[in-house]
Motif scaffolding. Structure first.
Motif, short mmCIF file in Angstrom:
data_model
loop_
_atom_site.label_atom_id
_atom_site.label_comp_id
_atom_site.label_asym_id
_atom_site.label_seq_id
_atom_site.Cartn_x
_atom_site.Cartn_y
_atom_site.Cartn_z
N ARG A 118 0.82 -1.21 0.00
CA ARG A 118 0.00 0.00 0.00
C ARG A 118 0.86 1.27 0.00
O ARG A 118 2.09 1.23 -0.05
CB ARG A 118 -0.94 0.00 1.20
N ALA A 119 0.19 2.41 0.12
CA ALA A 119 0.87 3.71 0.02
C ALA A 119 1.93 3.90 1.10
O ALA A 119 2.96 4.53 0.84
CB ALA A 119 -0.15 4.84 0.09
N ASP A 120 1.70 3.38 2.31
CA ASP A 120 2.68 3.59 3.37
C ASP A 120 4.03 2.96 3.01
O ASP A 120 5.08 3.57 3.21
CB ASP A 120 2.16 3.07 4.72
N HIS A 289 -7.67 -2.77 -4.34
CA HIS A 289 -8.42 -1.54 -4.61
C HIS A 289 -9.13 -0.98 -3.38
O HIS A 289 -9.09 0.22 -3.12
CB HIS A 289 -9.41 -1.74 -5.75
N GLU A 290 -9.82 -1.79 -2.63
CA GLU A 290 -10.56 -1.24 -1.49
C GLU A 290 -9.65 -1.01 -0.28
O GLU A 290 -9.96 -0.17 0.57
CB GLU A 290 -11.73 -2.16 -1.14
N SER A 291 -8.54 -1.72 -0.22
CA SER A 291 -7.64 -1.55 0.92
C SER A 291 -7.00 -0.16 0.95
O SER A 291 -6.55 0.28 2.01
CB SER A 291 -6.55 -2.62 0.92
N ILE A 292 -6.97 0.54 -0.17
CA ILE A 292 -6.35 1.86 -0.18
C ILE A 292 -7.15 2.87 0.64
O ILE A 292 -6.65 3.95 0.95
CB ILE A 292 -6.13 2.40 -1.62
N TYR A 293 -8.40 2.50 0.98
CA TYR A 293 -9.23 3.37 1.81
C TYR A 293 -9.27 2.92 3.26
O TYR A 293 -9.90 3.59 4.10
CB TYR A 293 -10.66 3.40 1.27
N CYS A 294 -8.63 1.80 3.57
CA CYS A 294 -8.79 1.19 4.90
C CYS A 294 -7.77 1.72 5.90
O CYS A 294 -6.57 1.70 5.64
CB CYS A 294 -8.67 -0.32 4.79
N GLN A 295 -8.28 2.15 7.04
CA GLN A 295 -7.45 2.57 8.17
C GLN A 295 -8.14 2.08 9.44
O GLN A 295 -9.08 2.70 9.91
CB GLN A 295 -7.29 4.09 8.20
N GLY A 296 -7.68 0.95 9.94
CA GLY A 296 -8.24 0.45 11.18
C GLY A 296 -9.57 -0.26 11.05
O GLY A 296 -10.22 -0.53 12.06
#
Length: 428
Positions: A118-120, A289-296
């Motif tokens: 992911r982005a991090d 695709h959906e994990s890029i919006y996931c935080q916690g």
């Protein structure tokens, strides 16, 4: 380790770099992967001391552009920058992550590996490359679409590495759930369908004929995989790009040919559809695709669940076919051969709850890095209101809202990048 290859072609000089970085940053026991970056500079400026500009490609899971020309944004950038085209981890010439390379892992190991793309992690890779290429000197970042998400993660985690940030069509919600993203996205996709059929009213009947034909026949694409009505429906993913909005019409106008038992779908049509609906060249786009919006929290196949709130997409209703957009559905991992081997891993990712945060709201509120962003008023992929709300949380960020371009505006005209650079200089 750094491997460098240099070559020339009309309009540019390129140096290809391959770096080794940890798969898990911060873990001394982590295995290493390769990350590839193509350094590009204008001929005659190879030895000039130019500021660096890193291009974060859209996606997720998209390799960097392969420059066939120096038009649009790249031509503008090369006037006064040294550009790095970065293949984000898992893509292109970086260590790839796909059904072949992950085949020796079980689903949980696959999911663990994929969760590190992911982005991090992309930002931490970029910091390794920056330090190895130019030391402590900061560089600029241009983020297109998902690349803009990466740019905001960069501002949140390593702002000391940034001279300036330029974003085009890529400001995400910083606090919202994936459900919020898709609940806002489906109406925009329906609006693009309205615009498409207003331009091509004859395609209403033609698209329905294709769906009915696919429902009644086992139609195989040239690759041998089946084309189902729901896969055909995903062709609307192109509606948000100015350069591709009309592509569906040109496919449909050659859809049917006479066959021995009546009309059949042509190879020309089927080959064109396959080029759009297959994830063979970009499996990470679907998987992540959906994990890029996931935080916690977990997405739980958000696009699939939220779609039930919009019955116009139900093909069984008959009538006009409403094409879907940038949505990933669990059935894709049953129908697309490139995704089938990753089905269990994708489901584990969809239900993962312990995703780390991607954005630091306090740090963004104290930001002192110049930020300029193009927000496309009619963007099908990124919600305008969510983008503006997020931009308001970044201290000093300037936004340019325009309906002159679609989501791919930075690739359509050098004026987009030119304006963003001027905004950060204070000239616009």
């Amino acid at each position: 380790m750094s491997v460098v290859t240099t070559y020339r072609r009309p309009g540019l000089v390129a140096r290809d770099h391959v770096f080794r970085v940890p798969l898990r940053h911060g873990d001394p026991e982590s295995p290493e992967i390769e990350v590839f970056g193509r350094e590009v500079v204008a001929p005659g400026k190879e030895d000039d001391r130019l500021p660096w500009l890193v291009y974060f490609q859209g996606g997720p899971g998209g390799k960097a552009e392969r420059p066939l020309s120096t038009s649009a944004w790249l031509g503008r950038a090369l006037r006064d920058h040294r550009v790095l085209l970065l293949d984000q981890r898992g893509t292109g010439r970086s260590t790839p992550a796909n059904r072949t390379t992950l085949a020796g892992m079980g689903p949980r190991e696959q999911a663990e590996h994929l969760g590190l793309l992911r982005a991090d992690s992309i930002v931490r890779d970029a910091e390794v490359l920056r330090e190895r290429l130019i030391g402590e000197e900061p560089w600029s970042v241009l983020g297109q679409s998902f690349g803009g998400f990466c740019a905001l993660t960069y501002l949140s985690t390593a702002p000391h590495g940034l001279r300036q940030v330029l974003i085009t069509g890529g400001i995400p919600t910083l606090t919202g759930h994936a459900d919020d993203v898709y609940r806002a996205a489906y109406p925009r996709v329906l609006a693009k369908n309205d615009a498409y059929y207003a331009r091509y009213p004859g395609d209403v009947d033609l698209a329905r004929r294709v769906v009915d034909h696919l429902a009644e026949h086992d139609v195989r694409m040239p690759t041998g995989e089946r084309l189902t009505p729901e896969r055909f429906q995903t062709l609307g993913i192109q509606f948000g790009q100015g350069a591709r909005f009309d592509a569906l019409h040109y496919l449909l106008e050659e859809a049917f040919v006479p066959g021995p038992r009546g009309p059949e779908l042509s190879d020309t049509f089927l080959r064109g559809v396959d080029a759009v609906v297959s994830f063979a060249e970009r499996p990470l786009y679907a998987v992540l695709h959906e994990s890029i919006y996931c935080q916690g929290g977990a997405s739980r196949w958000s696009a699939h669940r939220v779609r039930g709130e919009f019955d116009r997409f139900d093909l069984s209703r008959g009538g006009r076919v409403e094409f879907t957009g940038e949505m990933i559905y669990p059935w894709m991992f049953e129908q697309d051969p490139a995704l089938v081997p990753l089905r269990e891993a994708a489901d584990l990712l969809a239900h993962r709850r312990d995703w780390p945060a991607l954005y630091d709201l306090d740090r963004l509120a104290r930001n002192d890095v110049p930020v300029a962003a193009a927000v496309y008023h009619d963007d099908m992929y990124v919600d305008r209101d969510q983008a503006l709300e997020s931009a308001g949380r970044v201290r000093g960020a300037r936004t340019w809202v325009t309906n002159e371009y679609e989501h791919d505006g930075v690739k359509a005209s050098p004026a987009v990048l030119d304006r963003l650079l001027a905004m950060n200089r204070g000239d616009a």
